[in-house]
Design a protein around this motif. Structure first.
Motif, mmCIF file in Angstrom:
data_model
loop_
_atom_site.group_PDB
_atom_site.id
_atom_site.type_symbol
_atom_site.label_atom_id
_atom_site.label_comp_id
_atom_site.label_asym_id
_atom_site.label_seq_id
_atom_site.Cartn_x
_atom_site.Cartn_y
_atom_site.Cartn_z
ATOM 1 N N ASN A 28 -3.526 2.513 5.847
ATOM 2 C CA ASN A 28 -4.359 3.711 5.982
ATOM 3 C C ASN A 28 -5.684 3.319 6.623
ATOM 4 O O ASN A 28 -6.338 2.377 6.192
ATOM 5 N N TRP A 45 -2.646 9.979 0.023
ATOM 6 C CA TRP A 45 -3.567 8.841 0.013
ATOM 7 C C TRP A 45 -4.874 9.176 -0.703
ATOM 8 O O TRP A 45 -5.326 8.434 -1.567
ATOM 9 N N GLN A 100 0.830 -1.201 0.000
ATOM 10 C CA GLN A 100 0.000 0.000 0.000
ATOM 11 C C GLN A 100 0.870 1.258 0.000
ATOM 12 O O GLN A 100 0.578 2.227 -0.711
ATOM 13 N N VAL A 151 0.803 4.167 -2.769
ATOM 14 C CA VAL A 151 0.492 5.568 -2.440
ATOM 15 C C VAL A 151 1.561 6.486 -3.019
ATOM 16 O O VAL A 151 1.257 7.520 -3.631
ATOM 17 N N THR A 169 -2.673 7.003 9.436
ATOM 18 C CA THR A 169 -2.251 6.762 8.057
ATOM 19 C C THR A 169 -1.245 5.616 8.015
ATOM 20 O O THR A 169 -0.737 5.178 9.046
ATOM 21 N N ASN A 170 -0.950 5.146 6.816
ATOM 22 C CA ASN A 170 -0.028 4.032 6.624
ATOM 23 C C ASN A 170 1.291 4.315 7.342
ATOM 24 O O ASN A 170 1.901 5.371 7.143
#
Length: 196
Positions: free
Chosen positions: A126, A173, A46, A50, A133-134
């Motif tokens: 996320n 994101w 991910q 992003v 958030t990630n």
């Protein structure tokens, strides 16, 4: 971050400009017991997505390393590269840095290297804009935005930095504010070259 500073961040398009390449060394702690394959297929994938959709290309080299401790309790990392952003995957943030807070990640310039330590046990993708958030995106942004190169003088500075990074991570994101972050990358790469 004020509304005036955040509005351009929201309006900045991800497609404007050319891709920025960021050298990253992904170091996996050989003593880690976490499911590394699951982490890489979810949270890491991910994060790469992003960044790439915002024209930030992570040029990743993978290597196995070790997270040890000096007798004083400070962490000692084996397998790092001074010329890259070192993302260290381990089970937990070293105790000397964590101080019992169960942190998902920490970023710093440590022993001449830019290090982002990600605790796979605590890391997350996320979840909630501006708040959760990630973890990988968050920690790498601390380096790209230069936070690790400046001293935090107190709690307020630390919280301001965290909120700023979460705002940028949310923009990457959800909105695609990559041009603002890409503009910071040449300065970050220059500082990496000075460390090497």
């Amino acid at each position: 971050m004020t509304r005036r500073e955040f509005l351009p961040l929201l309006l900045a398009g991800a497609s404007a400009g050319s891709p920025a390449h960021v050298p990253v060394l992904l170091v996996t702690d050989k003593y880690a017991r976490s499911n590394i394959a699951a982490f890489q297929s979810t949270i890491w994938a991910q994060a790469v997505n992003v960044f790439s959709k915002n024209l930030i290309v992570l040029d990743v080299i993978e290597r196995q390393g070790e997270v040890l401790q000096y007798p004083s309790g400070r962490p000692h990392f084996l397998g790092l590269d001074r010329s890259r952003i070192n993302v260290v995957l381990t089970d937990r943030v070293p105790l000397d840095w964590d101080k019992g807070r169960s942190l998902a990640g920490v970023s710093a310039v440590y022993e001449g290297c830019c290090v982002c330590v990600v605790a796979m046990e605590e890391a997350h993708p996320n979840r909630i804009p501006f708040l959760s958030t990630n973890t990988v995106v968050h920690e790498v942004l601390h380096v790209l935005l230069g936070d690790v190169f400046t001293a935090r003088t107190g709690v307020i500075d630390g919280q301001t930095s965290e909120a700023r990074v979460d705002a940028y991570a949310t923009s990457l994101w959800l909105v695609g504010g990559g041009s603002v972050v890409r503009a910071q990358i040449p300065g970050c790469l220059q500082r990496l070259r000075q460390l090497a």
